[in-house]
Write an enzyme that holds these catalytic residues in place. Structure first.
Site, mmCIF file in Angstrom:
data_model
loop_
_atom_site.group_PDB
_atom_site.id
_atom_site.type_symbol
_atom_site.label_atom_id
_atom_site.label_comp_id
_atom_site.label_asym_id
_atom_site.label_seq_id
_atom_site.Cartn_x
_atom_site.Cartn_y
_atom_site.Cartn_z
ATOM 1 N N SER A 75 0.167 0.036 -0.834
ATOM 2 C CA SER A 75 -0.197 1.011 -1.854
ATOM 3 C C SER A 75 -1.523 1.694 -1.589
ATOM 4 O O SER A 75 -1.925 2.565 -2.345
ATOM 5 C CB SER A 75 -0.227 0.353 -3.232
ATOM 6 N N HIS B 113 -6.846 -1.721 -5.384
ATOM 7 C CA HIS B 113 -6.711 -0.295 -5.703
ATOM 8 C C HIS B 113 -8.067 0.325 -5.955
ATOM 9 O O HIS B 113 -9.082 -0.358 -5.946
ATOM 10 C CB HIS B 113 -5.818 -0.111 -6.944
ATOM 11 N N ASP C 201 -2.320 2.850 -12.560
ATOM 12 C CA ASP C 201 -1.836 1.468 -12.589
ATOM 13 C C ASP C 201 -1.437 0.948 -13.951
ATOM 14 O O ASP C 201 -1.151 -0.238 -14.081
ATOM 15 C CB ASP C 201 -2.925 0.554 -12.027
#
Lengths: 175, 179
Positions: free
Chosen positions: B56, B96, B122
């Site tokens: 990701s 992230h 998210d």
């Protein structure tokens, strides 16, 4: 050193040591770069709307269009895999002492065009506030920053040299 | 026949030498543990080194890359930082980038994250009803990066038999090898 296994073992260990030394060298040679560059940002067509976030919270949504000029070519070297650019709006409200919202980002890989000359760019992410502090706000600062992603080494975040401030209107727009 | 020369060494060992080998093994394990705990203290993070598990954050990080984390409380979280966080109730840490942040006067901060390679933020990943992340969810902030080295960990997780094989092999090697 007289069996295949012990020779393989030695070669493998040597390869690992050389690779580790090279990686460390790669990191060391670029660890002290400052990665700075100057940036010009201008914003236009500021507006503010009242509405709902995707999670059904009542909120205000700011909007504007911007121009961006920067030359990031000097930052790239053998140890820079990519630059992650992000445009941040930073402001203070009654509810929160510090608010930072990323409105636009871009990935530039090494080898791609790094001379930025954008005009009339729209925001990528919605400009919502946590609360209702955007209406009539007169001091929102916009900065361009980049995160240097190396092949191996540190991950610094650098602020571009140059920012702009703008204000949002007091009246909601209906468009 | 030549390959089993090292087993002769074992037969020649008396009790004291065997004891010495076991102690040697113990020293290696404790040194490794000391280094790990020492890193935890220096970086203020409960997990100073993590392996990237998903794609990701491509093209910045790929599966198998190693990240070095710090988590000093005096270091404020800001947008653009790459944070490693855990969702309450789930074991797996997520790597992230901070997209949005709101901080109050007293320092209490709430923020939203998004993976570079994901098209949405998210919120779909957080616990039901959770809209923001807080300081306590953060395991660490990524400060350094080395590519590919973590593939070994991923291999060992995906193929547990391989992990036992490697550990057993290493243990045996240290116990038997005279030097």
């Amino acid at each position: 050193m007289n069996t295949v296994l012990s020779r393989l073992n030695t070669v493998f260990a040597f390869t690992l040591s050389v690779m580790a030394a090279l990686t460390f060298g790669c990191f060391l040679t670029t660890a002290f770069n400052d990665n700075l560059s100057s940036v010009q940002i201008e914003t236009f067509k500021h507006s503010i709307k009242s509405g709902y976030t995707p999670y059904n919270e009542r909120s205000e949504r700011g909007n504007f269009v911007f121009d961006l000029h920067a030359d990031l070519n000097p930052i790239f070297n053998w140890n820079v895999k990519q630059l992650f650019l992000y445009l941040t709006a930073e402001y203070k409200t009654e509810q929160n002492a510090l608010n930072q919202v990323v409105l636009w980002d871009k990935i530039i890989l090494r080898g791609n065009a790094a001379l930025l000359d954008y005009r009339g760019i729209k925001m990528k992410y919605p400009f919502f506030d946590d609360g209702n502090g955007l209406k009539g706000h007169d001091n929102i600062t916009l900065t361009l920053s980049w995160n240097v992603i190396p092949n191996a080494g540190m991950l610094p975040r650098i602020f571009g040299d140059g920012s702009t401030s703008f204000s949002l209107p007091v009246q909601y727009s209906n468009r | 026949m030549g390959n089993f020369d090292f087993l002769d060494d074992v037969r020649r060992m008396n009790k004291r030498q065997l004891f010495y080998q076991v102690l040697n093994f113990g020293m290696i394990v404790s040194s490794a543990l000391m280094i790990w705990k020492g890193l935890m203290v220096v970086t203020s993070s409960e997990s100073p080194i993590v392996v990237v598990l998903s794609g990701s954050m491509e093209p910045a990080f790929h599966r198998g890359d190693l990240l070095f984390l710090t988590n000093h409380q005096s270091d404020p979280i800001r947008v653009g930082e790459i944070v490693v966080f855990k969702i309450e109730g789930r074991e797996i840490p997520i790597v992230h980038r901070v997209l949005r942040l709101h901080e109050k006067e007293d320092g209490k901060v709430k923020f939203l994250t998004k993976g570079d390679n994901n098209s949405v933020d998210d919120r779909g990943l957080y616990a039901p009803g959770q809209l923001w992340l807080e300081r306590k969810d953060v395991v660490g902030r990524a400060r350094g990066f080395v590519p590919y080295v973590g593939i070994v960990t991923i291999l060992m997780n995906d193929y547990p038999k391989f992990k036992y094989l490697v550990l057993l092999g290493l243990g045996l090697f240290v116990l038997i090898h005279r030097e």
